[in-house]
Design a protein around this motif. Sequence first.
Motif, PDB file in Angstrom:
ATOM      1  N   THR A  64      -2.396   7.290  11.548  1.00  0.00           N
ATOM      2  CA  THR A  64      -2.641   7.080  10.119  1.00  0.00           C
ATOM      3  C   THR A  64      -3.626   8.089   9.553  1.00  0.00           C
ATOM      4  OG1 THR A  64      -4.331   5.444  10.652  1.00  0.00           O
ATOM      5  CG2 THR A  64      -2.117   4.609  10.199  1.00  0.00           C
ATOM      6  N   SER A  65      -4.147   8.970  10.373  1.00  0.00           N
ATOM      7  CA  SER A  65      -5.091   9.981   9.873  1.00  0.00           C
ATOM      8  C   SER A  65      -4.320  11.241   9.459  1.00  0.00           C
ATOM      9  CB  SER A  65      -6.129  10.308  10.950  1.00  0.00           C
ATOM     10  OG  SER A  65      -5.500  10.605  12.184  1.00  0.00           O
ATOM     11  N   THR A  66      -4.847  11.937   8.449  1.00  0.00           N
ATOM     12  CA  THR A  66      -4.124  13.088   7.896  1.00  0.00           C
ATOM     13  C   THR A  66      -4.150  14.306   8.811  1.00  0.00           C
ATOM     14  OG1 THR A  66      -6.093  13.760   6.683  1.00  0.00           O
ATOM     15  CG2 THR A  66      -4.478  12.416   5.490  1.00  0.00           C
ATOM     16  N   TYR A 123       4.084   0.297   3.772  1.00  0.00           N
ATOM     17  CA  TYR A 123       4.564  -0.422   4.949  1.00  0.00           C
ATOM     18  C   TYR A 123       5.042  -1.801   4.534  1.00  0.00           C
ATOM     19  CZ  TYR A 123      -0.042  -2.729   5.015  1.00  0.00           C
ATOM     20  OH  TYR A 123      -1.159  -3.447   4.687  1.00  0.00           O
ATOM     21  N   GLN A 143       0.824  -1.216   0.000  1.00  0.00           N
ATOM     22  CA  GLN A 143       0.000   0.000   0.000  1.00  0.00           C
ATOM     23  C   GLN A 143       0.859   1.267   0.000  1.00  0.00           C
ATOM     24  OE1 GLN A 143      -3.127   0.113   2.927  1.00  0.00           O
ATOM     25  NE2 GLN A 143      -4.059  -1.772   2.210  1.00  0.00           N
ATOM     26  N   LEU A 151       5.332   6.435   3.499  1.00  0.00           N
ATOM     27  CA  LEU A 151       4.328   5.957   2.558  1.00  0.00           C
ATOM     28  C   LEU A 151       4.577   4.473   2.355  1.00  0.00           C
ATOM     29  CD1 LEU A 151       4.166   8.790  -0.129  1.00  0.00           C
ATOM     30  CD2 LEU A 151       2.399   8.162   1.531  1.00  0.00           C
ATOM     31  N   GLN A 189      -0.445   4.597   1.210  1.00  0.00           N
ATOM     32  CA  GLN A 189      -0.912   4.756   2.592  1.00  0.00           C
ATOM     33  C   GLN A 189       0.133   5.499   3.414  1.00  0.00           C
ATOM     34  OE1 GLN A 189      -3.823   3.737   4.510  1.00  0.00           O
ATOM     35  NE2 GLN A 189      -2.729   5.022   5.967  1.00  0.00           N
ATOM     36  N   MET A 196       1.670   6.964   6.881  1.00  0.00           N
ATOM     37  CA  MET A 196       1.699   6.646   8.303  1.00  0.00           C
ATOM     38  C   MET A 196       2.716   7.552   8.963  1.00  0.00           C
ATOM     39  SD  MET A 196       1.261   2.602   8.542  1.00  0.00           S
ATOM     40  CE  MET A 196       0.175   1.728   7.440  1.00  0.00           C
TER      41      MET A 196
END
Length: 186
Positions: A106-108, A129, A77, A127, A80, A82
């Motif tokens: 993990t939220s912006t 994992y 991902q 970006l 994604q 983090m």
Amino acid sequence: MESTLQNHFLVAMPTLADTFFYRSVVYLCEHDQNGAMGLIINRPTRVMLEELLNHLKIENHADSLKTTPVLFGGPVQKGQGMVIHDQQRSEWKSSLQLADDIFLTTSTDILEAIGSDNGPEHALVTLGYAGWEAGQLEQELAENSWLTVPADSDLLFDTPADKRWQAAAQLLGVDINLMSNTTGHA
């Protein structure tokens, strides 16, 4: 309770030469009977944090964002984001405590605060994992692919990315540059 390597570093042995993990240090966020998840912490990308935030249309004008690279966290991902950081704040939408002084968000919403007085003092933005299925990491450990050492927040946040591989091995008293590219089993 099974032993867990959560909040440990995986230090790639020199034998992991032809993989995503060549000379990598992975911070393990989760490790249980279902598998493991971690973030490579020593692979800066060419993308600066400022560029990522502009792409996400997040307003943040902290000067440090211009010179702070986003890290390649791993091959899973890759879009994604983090953030590993050192500040406990209840208002981040999606945050998990990994150790006394280490958190994963993990939220912006945290991205708006990075580099400001409201944000964490230390943060790594990745970006992607790294993930392992049940038993996969244990197999790699048995094959001597990784050294493991309890995570150290100074290494995580204060050691330059290009020095983290040697520094993580040094936590074990090992000069990883002296290790051969072959492994044997006694």
